[in-house]
Write a protein that holds these residues in place. Structure first.
Motif, mmCIF file in Angstrom:
data_model
loop_
_atom_site.group_PDB
_atom_site.id
_atom_site.type_symbol
_atom_site.label_atom_id
_atom_site.label_comp_id
_atom_site.label_asym_id
_atom_site.label_seq_id
_atom_site.Cartn_x
_atom_site.Cartn_y
_atom_site.Cartn_z
ATOM 1 N N SER A 139 -8.302 1.423 -59.197
ATOM 2 C CA SER A 139 -8.012 -0.256 -59.100
ATOM 3 C C SER A 139 -7.801 -0.879 -60.563
ATOM 4 O O SER A 139 -7.162 -1.907 -60.951
ATOM 5 C CB SER A 139 -9.242 -1.184 -58.672
ATOM 6 O OG SER A 139 -10.369 -0.877 -59.178
ATOM 7 N N ASN A 161 -6.853 -4.780 -63.469
ATOM 8 C CA ASN A 161 -7.414 -4.737 -62.034
ATOM 9 C C ASN A 161 -6.108 -4.967 -61.319
ATOM 10 O O ASN A 161 -5.787 -6.074 -61.269
ATOM 11 C CB ASN A 161 -8.290 -5.562 -62.002
ATOM 12 C CG ASN A 161 -9.140 -5.151 -60.573
ATOM 13 O OD1 ASN A 161 -8.506 -5.211 -59.421
ATOM 14 N ND2 ASN A 161 -10.609 -4.825 -60.855
ATOM 15 N N ASN A 163 -6.110 -4.600 -57.751
ATOM 16 C CA ASN A 163 -6.490 -5.178 -56.506
ATOM 17 C C ASN A 163 -6.652 -6.919 -56.837
ATOM 18 O O ASN A 163 -6.191 -7.571 -55.932
ATOM 19 C CB ASN A 163 -8.076 -5.059 -56.192
ATOM 20 C CG ASN A 163 -7.994 -3.693 -55.665
ATOM 21 O OD1 ASN A 163 -6.952 -2.734 -55.399
ATOM 22 N ND2 ASN A 163 -9.266 -2.833 -55.740
ATOM 23 N N ASP A 164 -7.087 -7.232 -57.924
ATOM 24 C CA ASP A 164 -7.308 -9.003 -58.407
ATOM 25 C C ASP A 164 -6.077 -9.064 -59.071
ATOM 26 O O ASP A 164 -5.926 -10.542 -59.030
ATOM 27 C CB ASP A 164 -8.579 -9.070 -59.207
ATOM 28 C CG ASP A 164 -9.591 -8.747 -58.556
ATOM 29 O OD1 ASP A 164 -9.741 -8.594 -56.985
ATOM 30 O OD2 ASP A 164 -10.747 -8.370 -58.879
ATOM 31 N N THR A 166 -5.503 -9.324 -62.289
ATOM 32 C CA THR A 166 -6.139 -9.927 -63.252
ATOM 33 C C THR A 166 -6.318 -8.828 -64.836
ATOM 34 O O THR A 166 -6.454 -7.525 -64.494
ATOM 35 C CB THR A 166 -7.352 -10.538 -63.109
ATOM 36 O OG1 THR A 166 -8.189 -9.625 -62.507
ATOM 37 C CG2 THR A 166 -7.249 -11.579 -61.987
ATOM 38 N N THR A 168 -9.010 -7.526 -67.061
ATOM 39 C CA THR A 168 -10.400 -7.938 -67.185
ATOM 40 C C THR A 168 -10.879 -7.487 -68.586
ATOM 41 O O THR A 168 -12.064 -7.856 -68.815
ATOM 42 C CB THR A 168 -10.993 -6.669 -66.234
ATOM 43 O OG1 THR A 168 -10.477 -5.375 -66.440
ATOM 44 C CG2 THR A 168 -10.408 -7.066 -64.780
#
Length: 294
Positions: A139, A161, A163-164, A166, A168
């Motif tokens: 991810s 990331n 999945n999100d 974003t 990080t």
């Protein structure tokens, strides 16, 4: 007409001259032994072990590295005393000039813990980029790049990331590199941690450097400064010294006893606790490193 630009260092090597000057050749944390040898079939073996000067723990590893220059391939296998098996496969300049592919794996058979990492590096004159993907935790993708122009270096790193969707973690760096000196400024940990490093080759026998780190999130003592120097006594020996704002003084002496045999000795002294005679534990440390290479 502009001059051809050299390939810049990678993100992790920005400020390396100063980091090596202040961090390498100071074996005051342990007693270490390292043996290196190479066979005619291009297989290099390395055996290394250390005994921690504070708790007496012994750690070591056995490494075998096979290099095939014709196909730009390097295979490295390592077995540690903690029963961890690590493998690394590198393939460079095969699919495209300047492109390097790396696959890293780690396995602990006893605990059933494994990990895998895939790295991609692409470097050209004036440009050096990398990307890394954790194969077991895919991810997160970490990527970085460095641009160079007439000695000026500009770099950045991000962790994305998937999945999100974003970012990080992010960081930036700006530096200047010349034949005799280098200056680098980093903004790390989402621009909460800042560091500035300086390296200067004063002459053929003397090097000097400094590094300052400021943590804006620290409630107190957010600034740390370290300065050091390296002096060559002759072609076979050199001494190093450094002092940190925390009061820790580091001294080391490295001697090449004969071709392939090197010994290094180091001591760390807490100048704020000079009345404490403890050596080998807190607050003072001593150590040594012996290297045999064939």
């Amino acid at each position: 007409m502009s001059q051809p630009q050299p390939v810049p260092p990678s993100w992790k090597d920005l400020g390396k001259s100063s980091s090596d000057l202040l961090g390498r050749d100071y074996p005051f944390h342990a007693i270490g032994l390292e043996i290196k040898t190479k066979t005619p079939s291009n297989v290099a073996f390395r055996v290394a072990g250390t005994r921690d000067g504070k708790n007496g723990h012994i750690a070591g590893d056995l490494e075998a590295k096979y290099t095939d220059s014709k196909y730009g391939t390097v295979l490295t296998n390592t077995w540690t005393t903690t029963n961890v098996l690590r493998s690394q496969l590198e393939v460079e300049n095969q699919l495209a000039k300047g492109l390097k592919l790396e696959a890293h794996s780690s396995l602990n058979p006893e605990k059933g813990i494994n990990s895998g990492l895939f790295n991609l590096t692409f470097k050209q004159p004036g440009y050096h980029a990398r990307a890394a993907l954790d194969l077991f935790h895919g991810s997160n993708i970490t990527s970085d790049f460095v641009l160079a122009r007439n000695g000026i270096l500009l770099g950045a790193e991000t962790n994305y990331n998937v999945n999100d969707g974003t970012i990080t973690r992010y960081a930036t760096a700006l530096g200047y590199s010349a034949p005799d000196y280098a200056v680098t400024v980093h903004g790390l940990s989402n621009m909460r941690l800042f560091s500035a490093s300086y390296y200067h080759r004063v002459n053929a026998d003397v090097e000097a450097g400094a590094k300052a780190v400021y943590n804006s999130a620290a409630s107190s003592n957010g600034m740390n400064l370290e300065v050091g120097t390296k002096v060559y006594l002759d072609k076979a020996a050199f001494v190093k010294a450094k002092i940190a704002s925390t009061g820790i003084l580091g001294l080391s002496y490295t001697q090449t006893l004969r071709p392939g045999v090197k010994a290094a000795f180091g001591v760390a002294i807490d100048t704020q606790k000079l009345n404490d005679p403890t050596i080998g534990g807190s607050p003072h440390r001593v150590g040594a490193q012996f290297t045999f290479e064939n």
